[in-house]
Write a protein that holds these residues in place. Structure first.
Motif, PDB file in Angstrom:
ATOM      1  N   ASP A  90       0.873  -1.384   0.076  1.00 13.46           N
ATOM      2  CA  ASP A  90       0.059   0.008  -0.056  1.00 13.46           C
ATOM      3  C   ASP A  90       0.830   1.324  -0.075  1.00 13.46           C
ATOM      4  O   ASP A  90       2.073   1.242   0.352  1.00 13.46           O
ATOM      5  CB  ASP A  90      -0.874  -0.006   1.171  1.00 13.46           C
ATOM      6  CG  ASP A  90      -1.993   1.031   1.274  1.00 13.46           C
ATOM      7  OD1 ASP A  90      -2.926   0.768   0.631  1.00 13.46           O
ATOM      8  OD2 ASP A  90      -1.817   2.129   1.629  1.00 13.46           O
ATOM      9  N   GLN A  91       0.318   2.466  -0.318  1.00 11.86           N
ATOM     10  CA  GLN A  91       0.901   3.782  -0.249  1.00 11.86           C
ATOM     11  C   GLN A  91       1.219   4.080   1.237  1.00 11.86           C
ATOM     12  O   GLN A  91       2.451   4.674   1.453  1.00 11.86           O
ATOM     13  CB  GLN A  91       0.088   4.757  -0.995  1.00 11.86           C
ATOM     14  CG  GLN A  91      -0.197   4.825  -2.195  1.00 11.86           C
ATOM     15  CD  GLN A  91       0.972   5.403  -3.097  1.00 11.86           C
ATOM     16  OE1 GLN A  91       1.857   5.949  -2.315  1.00 11.86           O
ATOM     17  NE2 GLN A  91       0.942   5.143  -4.511  1.00 11.86           N
ATOM     18  N   ARG A  92       0.367   3.466   2.241  1.00 12.07           N
ATOM     19  CA  ARG A  92       0.758   3.748   3.634  1.00 12.07           C
ATOM     20  C   ARG A  92       1.717   3.069   3.926  1.00 12.07           C
ATOM     21  O   ARG A  92       1.613   1.895   4.389  1.00 12.07           O
ATOM     22  CB  ARG A  92      -0.482   3.667   4.521  1.00 12.07           C
ATOM     23  CG  ARG A  92      -1.593   4.680   3.903  1.00 12.07           C
ATOM     24  CD  ARG A  92      -3.009   3.816   4.594  1.00 12.07           C
ATOM     25  NE  ARG A  92      -3.448   2.947   3.950  1.00 12.07           N
ATOM     26  CZ  ARG A  92      -4.496   2.267   4.409  1.00 12.07           C
ATOM     27  NH1 ARG A  92      -5.483   2.699   5.076  1.00 12.07           N
ATOM     28  NH2 ARG A  92      -5.013   1.318   3.469  1.00 12.07           N
ATOM     29  N   ALA A  93       3.081   3.383   3.892  1.00 11.84           N
ATOM     30  CA  ALA A  93       4.152   2.644   4.298  1.00 11.84           C
ATOM     31  C   ALA A  93       5.252   3.760   4.776  1.00 11.84           C
ATOM     32  O   ALA A  93       5.561   4.636   4.125  1.00 11.84           O
ATOM     33  CB  ALA A  93       4.761   2.026   2.885  1.00 11.84           C
ATOM     34  N   ASP A  94       5.930   3.432   5.763  1.00 13.76           N
ATOM     35  CA  ASP A  94       7.072   4.070   6.331  1.00 13.76           C
ATOM     36  C   ASP A  94       8.042   3.143   7.170  1.00 13.76           C
ATOM     37  O   ASP A  94       7.745   1.973   7.029  1.00 13.76           O
ATOM     38  CB  ASP A  94       6.654   5.298   6.782  1.00 13.76           C
ATOM     39  CG  ASP A  94       5.688   5.015   8.314  1.00 13.76           C
ATOM     40  OD1 ASP A  94       5.655   3.797   8.739  1.00 13.76           O
ATOM     41  OD2 ASP A  94       4.707   5.960   8.811  1.00 13.76           O
ATOM     42  N   ARG A  95       8.824   3.817   8.019  1.00 14.13           N
ATOM     43  CA  ARG A  95       9.659   2.936   8.462  1.00 14.13           C
ATOM     44  C   ARG A  95       9.128   2.349   9.911  1.00 14.13           C
ATOM     45  O   ARG A  95       9.611   1.454  10.316  1.00 14.13           O
ATOM     46  CB  ARG A  95      11.032   3.571   9.187  1.00 14.13           C
ATOM     47  CG  ARG A  95      12.202   4.213   8.182  1.00 14.13           C
ATOM     48  CD  ARG A  95      13.023   4.860   8.627  1.00 14.13           C
ATOM     49  NE  ARG A  95      13.825   4.422   9.599  1.00 14.13           N
ATOM     50  CZ  ARG A  95      14.583   3.103   9.561  1.00 14.13           C
ATOM     51  NH1 ARG A  95      15.091   2.828   8.666  1.00 14.13           N
ATOM     52  NH2 ARG A  95      15.192   2.830  11.101  1.00 14.13           N
ATOM     53  N   MET A  96       7.777   2.719  10.326  1.00 15.40           N
ATOM     54  CA  MET A  96       7.097   1.947  11.358  1.00 15.40           C
ATOM     55  C   MET A  96       6.481   0.759  10.846  1.00 15.40           C
ATOM     56  O   MET A  96       6.499  -0.175  11.461  1.00 15.40           O
ATOM     57  CB  MET A  96       6.090   2.923  12.136  1.00 15.40           C
ATOM     58  CG  MET A  96       6.610   3.905  12.886  1.00 15.40           C
ATOM     59  SD  MET A  96       5.213   4.794  13.456  1.00 15.40           S
ATOM     60  CE  MET A  96       4.470   3.647  14.486  1.00 15.40           C
ATOM     61  N   GLY A  97       5.920   0.804   9.499  1.00  8.64           N
ATOM     62  CA  GLY A  97       5.302  -0.240   9.224  1.00  8.64           C
ATOM     63  C   GLY A  97       4.771  -0.226   7.855  1.00  8.64           C
ATOM     64  O   GLY A  97       4.690   0.721   7.300  1.00  8.64           O
ATOM     65  N   ILE A  98       4.463  -1.183   7.033  1.00  2.51           N
ATOM     66  CA  ILE A  98       4.087  -1.344   5.559  1.00  2.51           C
ATOM     67  C   ILE A  98       2.545  -2.007   5.732  1.00  2.51           C
ATOM     68  O   ILE A  98       2.548  -3.233   5.935  1.00  2.51           O
ATOM     69  CB  ILE A  98       5.026  -1.984   4.905  1.00  2.51           C
ATOM     70  CG1 ILE A  98       6.445  -1.311   4.683  1.00  2.51           C
ATOM     71  CG2 ILE A  98       4.416  -2.279   3.338  1.00  2.51           C
ATOM     72  CD1 ILE A  98       7.408  -1.821   3.740  1.00  2.51           C
ATOM     73  N   ARG A  99       1.587  -1.291   5.216  1.00  3.69           N
ATOM     74  CA  ARG A  99       0.407  -2.178   5.110  1.00  3.69           C
ATOM     75  C   ARG A  99       0.120  -2.736   3.579  1.00  3.69           C
ATOM     76  O   ARG A  99       0.790  -2.260   2.739  1.00  3.69           O
ATOM     77  CB  ARG A  99      -0.922  -0.881   5.146  1.00  3.69           C
ATOM     78  CG  ARG A  99      -2.197  -1.603   5.141  1.00  3.69           C
ATOM     79  CD  ARG A  99      -3.268  -0.381   5.418  1.00  3.69           C
ATOM     80  NE  ARG A  99      -3.074   0.396   6.783  1.00  3.69           N
ATOM     81  CZ  ARG A  99      -3.916  -0.074   7.787  1.00  3.69           C
ATOM     82  NH1 ARG A  99      -4.782  -1.131   7.549  1.00  3.69           N
ATOM     83  NH2 ARG A  99      -3.640   0.560   8.587  1.00  3.69           N
TER      84      ARG A  99
END
Length: 305
Positions: A206-215
């Motif tokens: 998903d576009q919702r991805a960063d160093r905390m987590g990836i959906r």
């Protein structure tokens, strides 16, 4: 020795092997998202494998060399060039005073790793210089700030002769990613159909991805467990919130979580997922713990030979 950052996006940071022994304080791990590429970059220069490197995300990064030296580049192909000459990842290279190293945009993968002899210098905070913006820890100034234009990267170490990785040692980030999963404690709470779908159907990053987590986007997973007491979450944990769409937790994750878990990616799978652009296709594959441990030992043995 020093490099002056002349241009930087918001995602470039100084990372090392991570911050450990402090999760009981609510402090997360941090460290390089693709630890394999990080290790190879340091290996090329004869550094300790976890020595500080620059993690460059999606490009838009430019540096000016203020002294002659030798650097190493691994991980994603972000269109790197040295004074306009293309520079492929997977090698160390000489850089002269006044030369510019530029990273454009992704050609393959997401994160490139730049290493210097002896590792980049930064004050350790709680035993690590890993940059974690949310907790305001690590980085050049110790405050979690990402690298920005005007920052000066310094190191101290002899410049070794340039060398390159073999073809078998250079990871490729094209095509579908197959991600091994060690099943979790709540696996029995998921419906049989959900388990079939999870490990047989395709997922998209998903576009919702960063160093905390990836959906991940794909089939909706159903879990009978509606609530649970929060528990510690490891690197690669696959949490499934109420919408049934998994979230894979990465290096800057929270220390505890209250969603049921499908399981956890192996360390190598975490590194591979960290190189997946939004829209990339991935598949999950269950793996036994002892098999995952054997694979991990084989991977680590590469740097001990």
């Amino acid at each position: 020795m020093s490099l002056l950052i002349e241009r930087s996006g918001a995602l470039a940071s100084l990372q090392d092997g991570g911050r450990f022994g402090v999760r009981h304080l609510g402090v997360t791990q941090g460290g390089s998202a693709d630890w394999c590429s990080h290790h190879w970059a340091n290996w090329l220069l004869g550094n300790p494998l976890a020595a500080p490197v620059v993690e460059i995300v999606l490009g838009n990064f430019e540096l000016l060399a203020e002294r002659d030296s030798c650097l190493a580049l691994t991980g994603a192909d972000l269109g790197a060039s040295l004074d306009g000459q293309a520079l492929a990842p997977g090698r160390s290279f000489r850089i002269g005073q006044g030369q510019r190293l530029r990273f454009a945009q992704p050609r393959q993968g997401v994160r490139a790793y730049l290493a210097a002899p002896g590792g980049f210098r930064a004050e350790a905070v709680l035993g690590s210089c890993a940059t974690v913006r949310r907790e305001a820890l690590g980085g050049l100034q110790g405050d979690g700030r990402p690298l920005t234009a005007g920052d000066c990267l310094q190191w101290q170490g002899p410049a070794p002769a340039p060398r390159a990785l073999g073809a078998a040692q250079i990871a490729r980030f094209d095509g579908d990613a197959l991600l091994p999963v060690i099943l979790g404690a709540q696996i029995g709470d998921f419906s049989g159909q959900s388990l079939f779908d999870a490990f047989n159907l395709e997922w998209r990053v998903d576009q919702r991805a960063d160093r905390m987590g990836i959906r991940l986007r794909g089939p909706v997973l159903q879990c009978a467990r509606r609530s649970m007491v929060s528990e510690g979450v490891p690197l690669g944990a696959i949490q499934v919130p109420s919408d049934g769409q998994p979230i894979v937790l990465l290096n800057d994750r929270q220390t505890i979580g209250g969603y049921p878990r499908l399981g956890a990616l192996t360390p190598l799978a975490v590194a591979r997922l960290a190189q997946c652009l939004p829209g990339s296709r991935v598949r999950l594959r269950p793996i036994a713990l002892d098999e995952a441990q054997r694979q991990q030992r084989r991977i680590l043995a590469q740097w001990c030979a």
